[in-house]
Motif scaffolding. Structure first.
Motif, PDB file in Angstrom:
ATOM      1  N   UNK A 200      45.323  43.600  53.841  1.00 14.79           N
ATOM      2  CA  UNK A 200      44.465  44.730  53.464  1.00 14.79           C
ATOM      3  C   UNK A 200      44.447  45.797  54.558  1.00 14.79           C
ATOM      4  N   UNK A 201      44.394  45.374  55.806  1.00 15.24           N
ATOM      5  CA  UNK A 201      44.314  46.335  56.904  1.00 15.24           C
ATOM      6  C   UNK A 201      45.566  47.194  57.019  1.00 15.24           C
ATOM      7  N   UNK A 202      46.659  46.786  56.358  1.00 21.87           N
ATOM      8  CA  UNK A 202      47.928  47.500  56.476  1.00 21.87           C
ATOM      9  C   UNK A 202      48.299  48.242  55.185  1.00 21.87           C
ATOM     10  N   UNK A 203      47.337  48.488  54.305  1.00 22.89           N
ATOM     11  CA  UNK A 203      47.668  49.058  53.003  1.00 22.89           C
ATOM     12  C   UNK A 203      47.891  50.561  53.018  1.00 22.89           C
ATOM     13  N   UNK A 204      47.502  51.233  54.086  1.00 21.21           N
ATOM     14  CA  UNK A 204      47.407  52.690  54.020  1.00 21.21           C
ATOM     15  C   UNK A 204      48.700  53.376  53.624  1.00 21.21           C
ATOM     16  N   UNK A 222      40.326  36.751  46.958  1.00 20.11           N
ATOM     17  CA  UNK A 222      40.418  35.311  46.710  1.00 20.11           C
ATOM     18  C   UNK A 222      39.032  34.674  46.768  1.00 20.11           C
ATOM     19  N   UNK A 223      38.932  33.393  46.410  1.00 15.46           N
ATOM     20  CA  UNK A 223      37.634  32.718  46.488  1.00 15.46           C
ATOM     21  C   UNK A 223      37.047  32.661  47.894  1.00 15.46           C
ATOM     22  N   UNK A 224      37.902  32.789  48.915  1.00 17.05           N
ATOM     23  CA  UNK A 224      37.414  32.682  50.292  1.00 17.05           C
ATOM     24  C   UNK A 224      37.356  34.032  51.022  1.00 17.05           C
ATOM     25  N   UNK A 225      37.610  35.115  50.312  1.00 20.52           N
ATOM     26  CA  UNK A 225      37.528  36.431  50.941  1.00 20.52           C
ATOM     27  C   UNK A 225      36.073  36.730  51.312  1.00 20.52           C
ATOM     28  N   UNK A 226      35.799  37.097  52.563  1.00 21.20           N
ATOM     29  CA  UNK A 226      34.418  37.389  52.970  1.00 21.20           C
ATOM     30  C   UNK A 226      33.805  38.505  52.128  1.00 21.20           C
ATOM     31  N   UNK A 227      32.490  38.496  52.011  1.00 21.25           N
ATOM     32  CA  UNK A 227      31.780  39.436  51.148  1.00 21.25           C
ATOM     33  C   UNK A 227      32.069  40.894  51.511  1.00 21.25           C
ATOM     34  N   UNK A 228      32.046  41.216  52.798  1.00 20.89           N
ATOM     35  CA  UNK A 228      32.267  42.597  53.208  1.00 20.89           C
ATOM     36  C   UNK A 228      33.687  43.049  52.902  1.00 20.89           C
ATOM     37  N   UNK A 229      34.664  42.171  53.106  1.00 21.93           N
ATOM     38  CA  UNK A 229      36.047  42.516  52.795  1.00 21.93           C
ATOM     39  C   UNK A 229      36.240  42.636  51.280  1.00 21.93           C
ATOM     40  N   UNK A 230      35.570  41.778  50.514  1.00 21.05           N
ATOM     41  CA  UNK A 230      35.645  41.881  49.052  1.00 21.05           C
ATOM     42  C   UNK A 230      35.134  43.242  48.591  1.00 21.05           C
ATOM     43  N   UNK A 231      34.055  43.706  49.208  1.00 22.12           N
ATOM     44  CA  UNK A 231      33.507  45.020  48.867  1.00 22.12           C
ATOM     45  C   UNK A 231      34.521  46.120  49.151  1.00 22.12           C
ATOM     46  N   UNK A 242      42.226  42.411  41.369  1.00 23.11           N
ATOM     47  CA  UNK A 242      42.889  41.148  41.043  1.00 23.11           C
ATOM     48  C   UNK A 242      42.130  40.015  41.728  1.00 23.11           C
ATOM     49  N   UNK A 243      41.448  39.206  40.930  1.00 20.77           N
ATOM     50  CA  UNK A 243      40.727  38.054  41.461  1.00 20.77           C
ATOM     51  C   UNK A 243      41.593  36.806  41.326  1.00 20.77           C
ATOM     52  N   UNK A 244      42.056  36.282  42.442  1.00 22.94           N
ATOM     53  CA  UNK A 244      42.812  35.030  42.461  1.00 22.94           C
ATOM     54  C   UNK A 244      41.829  33.896  42.193  1.00 22.94           C
ATOM     55  N   UNK A 245      42.125  33.083  41.190  1.00 25.57           N
ATOM     56  CA  UNK A 245      41.137  32.106  40.716  1.00 25.57           C
ATOM     57  C   UNK A 245      40.970  30.892  41.620  1.00 25.57           C
ATOM     58  N   UNK A 246      41.961  30.618  42.474  1.00 22.68           N
ATOM     59  CA  UNK A 246      41.883  29.424  43.321  1.00 22.68           C
ATOM     60  C   UNK A 246      42.711  29.626  44.573  1.00 22.68           C
ATOM     61  N   UNK A 247      42.369  28.919  45.618  1.00 26.19           N
ATOM     62  CA  UNK A 247      43.179  28.940  46.825  1.00 26.19           C
ATOM     63  C   UNK A 247      44.514  28.254  46.541  1.00 26.19           C
ATOM     64  N   UNK A 265      30.859  37.686  38.893  1.00 28.53           N
ATOM     65  CA  UNK A 265      29.554  38.338  38.931  1.00 28.53           C
ATOM     66  C   UNK A 265      29.378  39.132  40.219  1.00 28.53           C
ATOM     67  N   UNK A 266      29.841  38.573  41.338  1.00 28.08           N
ATOM     68  CA  UNK A 266      29.710  39.259  42.624  1.00 28.08           C
ATOM     69  C   UNK A 266      30.525  40.554  42.639  1.00 28.08           C
TER      70      UNK A 266
END
Length: 333
Positions: A200-204, A222-231, A242-247, A265-266
């Motif tokens: 994500x940090x390299x998407x620019x 992903x399911x383990x992406x931190x809340x702030x990064x998900x935002x 794109x929500x990856x359903x499982x690790x 929901x989140x």
């Protein structure tokens, strides 16, 4: 380890551009690309020598529908407004051959696919499980190249009623150069781009080049992406989230992780963009359950690839693909 930057004699201040030769270790290649905004070229044998042309003033743009069809975002927004869940099938380009891929794209469109995800075969598809890995290997062994995929798409996309999103690892993009690759994607009639190994940090730089060509860069969480990064991802992703359903890697699973419902929901509290769920989804029961949980779209890859690539013949594969795609479409609201 520092980058070595050297101004080029061809620098032109009049046009607001400067040309630099950048020598960079391979592990810093993506970060070097993020320093560029207009064009880049990579020395294929080493992947180390870059020529970067960087404008000093950047224009931010938002992808919109182009001349051939609706954008991915607009397509999914219309389906969402109708209270329906979109079907997004994935297939690998060139498996078993590009002619069959072309037929499969037309067939999936006729079966009611709302968006089609097409994978560029790559030699190290680390985010994919055994089925798609084998599919990519068959395509490469059969002589499929990125240029050949683009040529095929130029012929087929004008016939389709749904948009196509290209799934490509970073390797093919870097080899061709970001500007050149995204221009070819645009010319091929593709609407969006997914790069699963792009941090994500390299998407620019890729996002900038894609946006200037009205291409939507879809980002994954992903399911383990931190809340702030998900935002951040929800805000930055284009086309859909794109929500990856499982690790783990792609591939059929017996059940869908119940945490997907909570994650949906989140994310929906963070954005009005469509949210699509992928990885491990393979049955009508899976897609029905995910739709009930509130997903705007469901992505099915490995099971699609298996039906098409492992059949006794291309004709048989297309027949199985059609039956399977229709069963999933019928399961969705």
């Amino acid at each position: 380890m520092a980058f070595a930057l050297k101004p080029s004699p061809s620098s032109s201040a009049a046009f607001g551009h400067s040309t630099m030769v950048v020598t960079v270790p391979r592990r810093f290649l993506v970060r070097a690309l993020a320093a560029a905004t207009a064009a880049s070229s990579v020395d294929p044998p080493t992947g180390r020598q870059l020529v970067l042309t960087t404008p000093r003033v950047l224009a931010a743009s938002v992808p919109v529908a182009n001349e051939r069809a609706l954008s991915v975002a607009h397509t999914l927004s219309r389906i969402k407004e109708q209270g329906k869940t979109a079907l997004i099938p994935y297939i690998t380009a060139g498996d078993p051959d590009l002619a069959t891929t072309a037929d499969a794209l037309r067939l999936l469109d006729a079966c009611g696919a709302d968006v089609i995800e097409l994978g560029i075969p790559f030699s190290d598809p680390y985010a994919d499980g055994p089925i798609i890995q084998a599919s990519a290997a068959r395509a490469l062994a059969g002589g499929t190249t990125t240029d050949a995929v683009f040529s095929m798409l130029k012929e087929v996309t004008p016939e389709l009623s749904c948009p196509v999103v290209l799934f490509s690892y970073l390797g093919p993009i870097v080899r061709q150069g970001v500007a050149s690759f995204t221009a070819a994607v645009k010319e091929a009639g593709v609407k969006g781009l997914i790069v699963p190994d792009l941090p994500y940090a390299e998407t620019y730089v890729i996002k900038h080049e894609a946006s200037t060509k009205n291409l939507e860069l879809v980002l994954l969480t992903t399911p383990t992406t931190p809340a702030e990064r998900t935002k951040e991802i929800a805000q930055a992703s284009q086309g859909f989230v794109y929500l990856v359903s499982a690790n783990g890697v792609t591939g059929p699973r017996a059940t869908v992780d119940p945490r997907v419902k909570e994650r949906l929901e989140e994310i929906k509290q963070l954005t009005n963009k469509a949210v699509a769920v992928g990885f491990g989804i393979s049955t009508p029961e899976h897609v029905r359950q995910i739709a009930e949980w509130g997903a705007d779209a469901v992505i099915i890859g490995s099971a699609m690839v298996k039906h098409l690539g492992k059949a006794a013949s291309p004709t048989e594969g297309l027949k199985k693909l059609e039956e399977y795609a229709r069963s999933l479409k019928d399961a969705l609201p």
